[in-house]
Design a protein around this motif. Structure first.
Motif, short mmCIF file in Angstrom:
data_model
loop_
_atom_site.label_atom_id
_atom_site.label_comp_id
_atom_site.label_asym_id
_atom_site.label_seq_id
_atom_site.Cartn_x
_atom_site.Cartn_y
_atom_site.Cartn_z
N SER A 1 -17.19 27.64 21.46
CA SER A 1 -17.05 27.54 20.01
C SER A 1 -17.68 26.24 19.50
O SER A 1 -18.18 26.18 18.39
N ARG A 2 -17.67 25.19 20.35
CA ARG A 2 -18.29 23.92 19.98
C ARG A 2 -19.75 24.12 19.61
O ARG A 2 -20.26 23.58 18.64
N SER A 3 -20.44 24.90 20.47
CA SER A 3 -21.86 25.13 20.27
C SER A 3 -22.11 25.94 18.99
O SER A 3 -23.01 25.64 18.21
N GLN A 4 -21.26 26.95 18.77
CA GLN A 4 -21.41 27.75 17.55
C GLN A 4 -21.19 26.90 16.31
O GLN A 4 -21.92 27.01 15.32
N GLU A 5 -20.16 26.05 16.40
CA GLU A 5 -19.86 25.20 15.25
C GLU A 5 -21.03 24.27 14.97
O GLU A 5 -21.44 24.10 13.81
N ALA A 6 -21.61 23.71 16.04
CA ALA A 6 -22.74 22.81 15.86
C ALA A 6 -23.89 23.53 15.17
O ALA A 6 -24.50 23.03 14.23
N SER A 7 -24.16 24.76 15.63
CA SER A 7 -25.27 25.52 15.08
C SER A 7 -25.06 25.79 13.60
O SER A 7 -25.96 25.58 12.78
N ALA B 1 -23.99 20.93 20.81
CA ALA B 1 -25.13 21.65 21.36
C ALA B 1 -25.19 21.47 22.87
O ALA B 1 -24.70 20.46 23.39
N PRO B 2 -25.78 22.45 23.59
CA PRO B 2 -25.98 22.24 25.03
C PRO B 2 -26.77 20.94 25.24
O PRO B 2 -27.66 20.63 24.45
N THR B 3 -26.43 20.19 26.30
CA THR B 3 -26.97 18.83 26.41
C THR B 3 -28.49 18.80 26.50
O THR B 3 -29.13 17.89 25.98
N SER B 4 -29.08 19.82 27.14
CA SER B 4 -30.54 19.81 27.22
C SER B 4 -31.15 19.96 25.83
O SER B 4 -32.20 19.38 25.54
N VAL B 5 -30.48 20.72 24.96
CA VAL B 5 -30.95 20.87 23.58
C VAL B 5 -30.77 19.55 22.83
O VAL B 5 -31.64 19.12 22.07
N THR B 6 -29.63 18.89 23.06
CA THR B 6 -29.38 17.61 22.40
C THR B 6 -30.48 16.62 22.73
O THR B 6 -30.99 15.92 21.86
N LEU C 1 -38.33 29.19 21.92
CA LEU C 1 -37.83 28.44 20.77
C LEU C 1 -38.19 26.97 20.88
O LEU C 1 -38.58 26.32 19.91
N LEU C 2 -38.07 26.44 22.10
CA LEU C 2 -38.42 25.04 22.31
C LEU C 2 -39.89 24.80 21.96
O LEU C 2 -40.26 23.81 21.33
N LEU C 3 -40.74 25.77 22.33
CA LEU C 3 -42.17 25.60 22.06
C LEU C 3 -42.48 25.74 20.58
O LEU C 3 -43.29 24.98 20.04
N THR C 4 -41.83 26.68 19.87
CA THR C 4 -42.12 26.78 18.43
C THR C 4 -41.61 25.55 17.70
O THR C 4 -42.23 25.10 16.73
N SER C 5 -40.50 25.00 18.18
CA SER C 5 -40.01 23.77 17.56
C SER C 5 -41.04 22.65 17.74
O SER C 5 -41.32 21.89 16.80
N THR C 6 -41.63 22.58 18.94
CA THR C 6 -42.68 21.60 19.18
C THR C 6 -43.85 21.83 18.22
O THR C 6 -44.40 20.87 17.66
N LEU C 7 -44.20 23.11 18.03
CA LEU C 7 -45.28 23.44 17.11
C LEU C 7 -45.00 22.89 15.71
O LEU C 7 -45.87 22.29 15.08
N GLY C 8 -43.75 23.07 15.27
CA GLY C 8 -43.39 22.57 13.94
C GLY C 8 -43.57 21.07 13.83
O GLY C 8 -44.14 20.56 12.86
N ALA C 9 -43.10 20.35 14.85
CA ALA C 9 -43.23 18.89 14.82
C ALA C 9 -44.70 18.48 14.81
O ALA C 9 -45.09 17.56 14.09
N MET C 10 -45.52 19.19 15.60
CA MET C 10 -46.95 18.85 15.64
C MET C 10 -47.59 19.07 14.27
O MET C 10 -48.42 18.28 13.82
N LEU C 11 -47.19 20.16 13.60
CA LEU C 11 -47.75 20.43 12.27
C LEU C 11 -47.33 19.35 11.28
O LEU C 11 -48.10 18.95 10.41
N MET C 12 -46.09 18.84 11.44
CA MET C 12 -45.64 17.78 10.53
C MET C 12 -46.47 16.53 10.73
O MET C 12 -46.86 15.85 9.79
N GLY C 13 -46.74 16.21 11.99
CA GLY C 13 -47.47 14.98 12.28
C GLY C 13 -48.93 15.05 11.88
O GLY C 13 -49.58 14.02 11.75
N ILE D 1 -31.03 27.39 16.11
CA ILE D 1 -30.70 28.47 17.05
C ILE D 1 -30.35 27.89 18.41
O ILE D 1 -29.38 28.29 19.05
N LEU D 2 -31.17 26.91 18.86
CA LEU D 2 -30.92 26.32 20.18
C LEU D 2 -29.55 25.63 20.23
O LEU D 2 -28.88 25.65 21.27
N SER D 3 -29.12 25.04 19.11
CA SER D 3 -27.81 24.38 19.10
C SER D 3 -26.72 25.39 19.41
O SER D 3 -25.70 25.04 20.00
#
Lengths: 489, 168
Positions: free
Chosen positions: A150-156, A233-238, A108-120, A141-143
């Motif tokens: 429940s915090r993480s679910q709420e964030a997502s 969100a989990p801090t690494s995701v944040t 998921l982290l890599l596809t998110s990167t792909l999206g940002a690269m396509l935007m740029g 999803i990562l959030s």
């Protein structure tokens, strides 16, 4: 589809293949070997960086006018791949500790990167939209990746609902722009705008595009999701989200607003003023609300809102056209790189400290310097850089943005003034962190999870980045200017 | 004839869309949504986008709506009463802001001169034409969309797999 098209897309292709590879390998690796996924991802990102550096032939209309592969997309790809690599290095140990280590995280982290690269590197509004979605949906999803909390679910859920809404607004904007001009290709759009007078339809479309991208960049008044999502969100995701979503959003803002919409028309001064107002609001609200935050992740959320404001200043003053536009665009590119290093670094230190299922408060940092001098020194460095004090990257990032603003007439002057004043405000809450680290006695002994050499390496890279950009900013700034000179006629 | 059909379908679409969001029973909402989708399909047909109209009926009215109804029935959601609204001041504010946006956009749309209608290219809206454009001009967006759908599938798995089934 030709070979040159494939070459232009090669960094994105490598990232896509990597994401699929990680997903499949995850099925075959025993749980104790999951760390390999992170290493393979890092290797792949390195390959994508090399491929990105090897592209020499600019191809501004690759894939039949869908993808612009030029010096600017090369710069953006570099920054985004760097963000992905640093985030991976920071997160693998943290994920293990939190019991979140699953192969999908990396995919998921890599596809998110792909999206940002396509935007740029998008050359068409349709690609901007698809990039935006490919960036955002993995982030939703990562959030929610820490499903037990429940915090993480709420964030997502919050992020998803508001994000879907803003995507719809963005799509509506594309429809209106298409209605006004009959094209979604950015180059054709720019050409056509040169010959036609500003139509209200186009203005409405551009406004809606701005709302969609402003949401992703967490600009006031579209920022309300940010504190809750960052906190839950989990801090690494944040950490990843704070930097990658901004890089993607500002990549698209640069493509659409700074390069495609012509600099000399009635429209430019209209949206310049509009973005200027957003920038002023964002700087003021972000910095002042951050003053009262005691939860560190919430504080970082408001701090990232404030930084979006400074970046928006660069977008706003680029409407002035001419040399100012060039300076503003270069300063935006420089700021993004500086922001990457300091934000990922600061989150990296927090990641080392966090125990399972807790959110760090300011108090938890008390007295850390006595027991962990190196981690504390790094944190202090990142905070000083965020506050914009020399000799760090943050200082020159703000310096370049404000000096571009000062050459852009009255609007720029006002924005630069607000920027400097709010930076002074921000010194208080950034240096408060340093004060807690060094001056406060520790209430309780806290362990620090510094066993991971990957995370340490990432912190060292981030700290070096902050220092090098702070002491020798000229080469990187010259690089951004060269990139721009190659793209602008 | 076309004009009459357009206005008829436009009114039906707006009324049924309003019913979708205002009805208290989820099943009624779903059925009103079906009417919206069908009237939109007719509007697409009027714009000579035959393929999109057919897809609208098969995918949205057919597959997705049936899925909605399944979920509603499986969850046995009788009434759409949500939890107590915590910020009652939000509702009038939201309505006022929505009306403001609607007014502003309508003003801009109505005040912008639209160019004369251009003649349609031959074969516009047929499956062949859409397919040709999709796999030539829009090849890259098409492929990116497939990655996007894959991410959606992964997300559904990540967020719903039971905790004890997943390897620790």
């Amino acid at each position: 589809m030709t070979t040159s098209d494939l070459i232009a897309l090669s960094p994105e292709l490598i990232v896509t293949v990597l994401a699929l590879l990680v997903l499949v390998l995850d099925l075959f690796l025993p749980p104790e070997r999951k760390a390999w996924l992170s290493r393979i991802s890092l290797l792949g990102l390195l390959a994508a960086l090399v491929a990105n550096a090897l592209i020499h032939e600019p191809n501004p209309q690759a894939w039949q006018g869908m993808l612009a592969s030029d010096a600017i997309s090369g710069y953006f790809n570099f920054v985004m791949l760097l963000i992905a690599a640093l985030s991976l290095m920071l997160s693998s140990d943290y994920l293990q500790r939190q019991g979140l280590e699953r192969g999908e995280y990396y995919a998921l982290l890599l596809t998110s990167t792909l999206g940002a690269m396509l935007m740029g590197s998008s050359a068409d509004l349709l690609m901007v939209f698809l990039g935006l979605e490919t960036l955002s949906i993995p982030l939703y999803i990562l959030s929610g990746f820490a499903r037990g909390q429940s915090r993480s679910q709420e964030a997502s859920l919050k992020y998803f609902l508001l994000g879907a809404f803003s995507s719809a607004v963005f799509l509506y904007g594309i429809a209106l722009v298409y209605g006004a001009t009959g094209t979604t290709n950015l180059a054709a759009l720019s050409q056509q705008l040169g010959t036609m007078s500003a139509s209200p339809l186009l203005l409405a479309g551009a406004g809606l595009l701005l709302v969609g991208l402003g949401f992703k960049a967490a600009a006031v008044p579209f920022h309300t999701w940010a504190p809750d999502v960052y906190e839950g969100a989990p801090t690494s995701v944040t950490a990843f989200m704070a930097v990658m979503a901004k890089a993607g959003a500002f990549g698209a803002l640069l493509r659409v607003f700074m390069l495609a919409l012509p600099q000399q028309s009635q429209l430019a001064s209209d949206w310049g003023l509009l973005v200027g107002v957003l920038a002023a609001l964002t700087m003021i609200l972000g910095n002042f609300v951050a003053l009262v935050q005691l939860d560190l992740k919430r504080m970082m959320a408001y701090s990232s809102i404030a930084h979006a404001g400074y970046l928006l200043v660069a977008v706003a003053v680029s409407a002035a056209g001419g040399e100012t536009a060039g300076l503003a665009t270069s300063s935006l590119l420089f700021y993004l790189l500086a922001y990457t290093f300091m934000t990922l670094g600061a989150f990296g230190v927090l990641l080392l400290l966090e125990r399972q299922g807790e959110n760090l408060a300011l108090n938890d940092l008390a007295g850390l310097a006595l027991r962990h001098p190196l981690a504390s020194a790094a944190m202090a460095l990142f905070m000083i850089s965020m506050a914009g004090l020399p000799p760090t990257a943050g200082f020159f990032a703000k310096f370049y943005v404000f000096s571009a603003a000062l050459s852009a007439g009255n609007l720029g002057l006002v924005l630069a003034l607000i920027g400097v004043l709010t930076s002074v405000v921000s010194v208080y809450y950034y240096l408060r962190v340093v004060y807690y680290l060094y001056m406060r006695p520790a209430a309780v002994e806290r362990p620090i999870y510094a066993s991971s050499s990957w995370a340490t390496a990432a912190l060292v890279i981030a700290a070096l980045g902050v220092l090098v950009l702070g002491i020798l900013p000229a080469p990187v700034f010259a690089w951004t200017q060269q990139a721009l000179a190659l793209v602008l006629p | 004839m076309e004009q009459v059909l357009f206005w008829l379908m436009a009114v039906v679409a707006v009324v049924s869309a309003l019913t979708t969001i205002s009805s208290r029973r989820p099943v009624h909402s779903a059925l009103a949504f079906l009417v919206t989708l069908l009237s939109l399909a007719v509007l697409f047909l009027l714009l000579s986008a035959q393929f999109v109209a057919v897809i609208q009926i098969i995918i949205y009215a057919g597959a997705i709506l049936v899925l909605f109804l399944f979920v509603i029935m499986l969850l046995n959601a009788q009434s759409g009463e949500g939890p107590q609204i915590k910020l009652p001041s939000q509702r009038p504010l939201a309505i006022a802001l929505a009306l403001l946006l609607f007014g502003g956009l309508s003003y801009l749309l109505l005040s912008s001169p639209l160019g004369a209608a251009r003649p349609l290219p031959a074969g516009m809206g047929t499956v062949q034409a859409v397919g040709g454009i999709l796999f030539n001009h829009f090849l890259l967006p098409f492929e990116v969309a497939s990655v996007l759908l894959l991410v959606g599938v992964i997300g559904a798995v990540v967020l719903t797999v039971k905790e004890d089934e997943q390897p620790k």
